[in-house]
Write an enzyme that holds these catalytic residues in place. Sequence first.
Site, PDB file in Angstrom:
ATOM      1  N   VAL A   9       0.871  -1.170   0.000  1.00 36.66           N
ATOM      2  CA  VAL A   9       0.000   0.000   0.000  1.00 36.66           C
ATOM      3  C   VAL A   9       0.907   1.219   0.000  1.00 36.66           C
ATOM      4  CG1 VAL A   9      -2.017  -1.069   1.081  1.00 36.66           C
ATOM      5  CG2 VAL A   9      -0.222  -0.094   2.526  1.00 36.66           C
ATOM      6  N   SER A  10       0.357   2.365  -0.399  1.00 35.01           N
ATOM      7  CA  SER A  10       1.189   3.543  -0.608  1.00 35.01           C
ATOM      8  C   SER A  10       1.513   4.326   0.656  1.00 35.01           C
ATOM      9  CB  SER A  10       0.515   4.472  -1.617  1.00 35.01           C
ATOM     10  OG  SER A  10       0.348   3.796  -2.835  1.00 35.01           O
ATOM     11  N   THR A  11       0.663   4.245   1.675  1.00 39.52           N
ATOM     12  CA  THR A  11       0.888   5.039   2.875  1.00 39.52           C
ATOM     13  C   THR A  11       0.681   4.196   4.128  1.00 39.52           C
ATOM     14  OG1 THR A  11      -1.401   5.766   3.163  1.00 39.52           O
ATOM     15  CG2 THR A  11      -0.005   7.101   1.702  1.00 39.52           C
TER      16      THR A  11
END
Length: 187
Positions: A9-11
Amino acid sequence: MALLGYARVSTNQQDLTIQKDRLIKEGVKNSSDFLFMDKASGKDDNREGLQLLLTKAREGDTILVTKLDRLGRNTVDMISIIDQLHKRGISVRFLDDGISTEGSMGKMVVTILAAVAQAERERILERTHEGRRAAIANGIKMGRKPSITDKTKAQVLKLAQDGIPKTKIAKDLKLSRQSVYDVLKSS
């Protein structure tokens, strides 16, 4: 021949649970030796989970990833990772896309889909920039609100003229000392 999984996931605010559960359901063992995860932007070249996966994977292994864009940051990166794995005899399956890098057709399909994914990301960025330009044209201020208003500047100057120490000014006005110095320097 191991079945390995990769989720990203990006964050830090996003959750890996859906991807992780899907990989386990597809047969990846729920162990750090088989399941590799990152909470980092795809733009980050130094994703720890990905690097561990690339180190751990051996000839004959298969890597499962839920979606194309979870593996690489752009088409070139995706192709590079897939090519590196292919040369080592490691295949990659993208579950949601229903494709595998096994064989020449699989690699061709991945290359095409990675290009489509990159084009989509570029369109999203383009729309974001268009929205930002439209907002600015309509008078909307972008970025952080200034922390030091004209009123605050006047207060800093008055307190400094009254001989109040700069540290106390910063504390009383809830500013950083550097902000106080910047106000005094600019006047």
